[in-house]
Write an enzyme that holds these catalytic residues in place. Sequence first.
Site, PDB file in Angstrom:
ATOM      1  N   GLY A  57      39.739  46.101  61.430  1.00  0.00           N
ATOM      2  CA  GLY A  57      39.009  47.281  61.888  1.00  0.00           C
ATOM      3  C   GLY A  57      38.005  46.995  62.981  1.00  0.00           C
ATOM      4  O   GLY A  57      37.120  47.806  63.240  1.00  0.00           O
ATOM      5  N   HIS A  87      28.765  35.550  74.121  1.00  0.00           N
ATOM      6  CA  HIS A  87      29.971  36.319  73.808  1.00  0.00           C
ATOM      7  C   HIS A  87      30.990  35.456  73.065  1.00  0.00           C
ATOM      8  O   HIS A  87      31.503  34.476  73.600  1.00  0.00           O
ATOM      9  CB  HIS A  87      30.611  36.852  75.092  1.00  0.00           C
ATOM     10  CG  HIS A  87      31.836  37.680  74.837  1.00  0.00           C
ATOM     11  ND1 HIS A  87      31.785  39.039  74.616  1.00  0.00           N
ATOM     12  CD2 HIS A  87      33.142  37.334  74.731  1.00  0.00           C
ATOM     13  CE1 HIS A  87      33.001  39.498  74.406  1.00  0.00           C
ATOM     14  NE2 HIS A  87      33.849  38.474  74.470  1.00  0.00           N
ATOM     15  N   THR A 124      36.510  47.058  66.419  1.00  0.00           N
ATOM     16  CA  THR A 124      36.710  47.893  67.611  1.00  0.00           C
ATOM     17  C   THR A 124      35.970  47.357  68.825  1.00  0.00           C
ATOM     18  O   THR A 124      36.322  47.694  69.944  1.00  0.00           O
ATOM     19  CB  THR A 124      36.265  49.350  67.346  1.00  0.00           C
ATOM     20  OG1 THR A 124      34.891  49.356  66.964  1.00  0.00           O
ATOM     21  CG2 THR A 124      37.095  49.990  66.246  1.00  0.00           C
ATOM     22  N   ASN A 134      33.875  42.671  60.625  1.00  0.00           N
ATOM     23  CA  ASN A 134      35.256  43.078  60.847  1.00  0.00           C
ATOM     24  C   ASN A 134      35.868  42.151  61.893  1.00  0.00           C
ATOM     25  O   ASN A 134      35.246  41.855  62.911  1.00  0.00           O
ATOM     26  CB  ASN A 134      35.309  44.532  61.331  1.00  0.00           C
ATOM     27  CG  ASN A 134      34.770  45.498  60.285  1.00  0.00           C
ATOM     28  OD1 ASN A 134      34.878  45.246  59.086  1.00  0.00           O
ATOM     29  ND2 ASN A 134      34.172  46.576  60.726  1.00  0.00           N
ATOM     30  N   HIS A 148      30.004  40.477  65.615  1.00  0.00           N
ATOM     31  CA  HIS A 148      28.820  41.188  65.127  1.00  0.00           C
ATOM     32  C   HIS A 148      28.864  41.311  63.612  1.00  0.00           C
ATOM     33  O   HIS A 148      29.930  41.398  63.011  1.00  0.00           O
ATOM     34  CB  HIS A 148      28.696  42.579  65.766  1.00  0.00           C
ATOM     35  CG  HIS A 148      29.925  43.427  65.651  1.00  0.00           C
ATOM     36  ND1 HIS A 148      31.003  43.279  66.484  1.00  0.00           N
ATOM     37  CD2 HIS A 148      30.243  44.419  64.800  1.00  0.00           C
ATOM     38  CE1 HIS A 148      31.943  44.151  66.163  1.00  0.00           C
ATOM     39  NE2 HIS A 148      31.519  44.854  65.132  1.00  0.00           N
TER      40      HIS A 148
HETATM   41  P1  5GP Z   1      33.510  47.225  64.582  1.00  0.00           P
HETATM   42  O1  5GP Z   1      34.377  48.423  64.305  1.00  0.00           O
HETATM   43  O2  5GP Z   1      33.982  46.479  65.814  1.00  0.00           O
HETATM   44  O3  5GP Z   1      33.316  46.326  63.412  1.00  0.00           O
HETATM   45  O4  5GP Z   1      32.074  47.792  64.873  1.00  0.00           O
HETATM   46  C1  5GP Z   1      31.645  48.207  66.135  1.00  0.00           C
HETATM   47  C2  5GP Z   1      30.455  49.090  65.933  1.00  0.00           C
HETATM   48  O5  5GP Z   1      29.796  49.214  67.175  1.00  0.00           O
HETATM   49  C3  5GP Z   1      30.804  50.517  65.459  1.00  0.00           C
HETATM   50  O6  5GP Z   1      30.145  50.788  64.239  1.00  0.00           O
HETATM   51  C4  5GP Z   1      30.321  51.394  66.602  1.00  0.00           C
HETATM   52  O7  5GP Z   1      29.725  52.598  66.140  1.00  0.00           O
HETATM   53  C5  5GP Z   1      29.302  50.517  67.297  1.00  0.00           C
HETATM   54  N1  5GP Z   1      29.200  50.740  68.728  1.00  0.00           N
HETATM   55  C6  5GP Z   1      30.221  50.854  69.629  1.00  0.00           C
HETATM   56  N2  5GP Z   1      29.750  51.035  70.874  1.00  0.00           N
HETATM   57  C7  5GP Z   1      28.390  51.037  70.760  1.00  0.00           C
HETATM   58  C8  5GP Z   1      27.344  51.190  71.720  1.00  0.00           C
HETATM   59  O8  5GP Z   1      27.566  51.357  72.918  1.00  0.00           O
HETATM   60  N3  5GP Z   1      26.065  51.151  71.243  1.00  0.00           N
HETATM   61  C9  5GP Z   1      25.791  50.957  69.922  1.00  0.00           C
HETATM   62  N4  5GP Z   1      24.491  50.949  69.564  1.00  0.00           N
HETATM   63  N5  5GP Z   1      26.756  50.798  68.991  1.00  0.00           N
HETATM   64  C10 5GP Z   1      28.046  50.849  69.399  1.00  0.00           C
HETATM   65 ZN    ZN Z   2      30.299  40.421  74.730  1.00  0.00          ZN
END
Ligand code: 5GP
Ligand code: ZN
Length: 116
Positions: A94, A47, A96, A88, A101
């Site tokens: 952005g 993490h 979330t 992101n 990742h």
């Molecule tokens: P971020 O907005 O942080 O760059 O991307 C987070 C991504 O994680 C988003 O595209 C969202 O759809 C995906 N995501 C969030 N929760 C989950 C989950 O529980 N399972 C999977 N497979 N994707 C997730």
């Molecule tokens: Zn984590």
Amino acid sequence: MAEQCIFCAIVNKLAPAAIVYEDEQVLAFKDNQPMAPVHVLIIPKTHYQSLNDIDDNQVEILGNLLLHAKTIAKQLNLADNGYRLMINTGKDGGQTVPHLHVHLLGGKPHLPVQVG
Ligand code: 5GP
Ligand code: ZN
């Protein structure tokens, strides 16, 4: 493992995900709200909240993520037409899910730039 982190839960098989690649350091799985025909997330199993938490002496973590993204893109037949990688970072970036990742997006032209 960080408490309350959904990606740590996926790493530890406490939450389901469609896994496309796994080794000791890295996990890749399909985004559950895909923004493109192919939308895979590549994460370190350890993490780290975001790119901000990677130190100068941890460059291999980033290299490893990017090289795996390339290999997965090839395996998913994206290499010829191309793909987008995205990290992101933080609120304005952005982000979330606060577990570092890399987004791998592909499978159509004019891929979206995800804004969270
Ligand atoms: P971020 O907005 O942080 O760059 O991307 C987070 C991504 O994680 C988003 O595209 C969202 O759809 C995906 N995501 C969030 N929760 C989950 C989950 O529980 N399972 C999977 N497979 N994707 C997730
Ligand atoms: Zn984590």
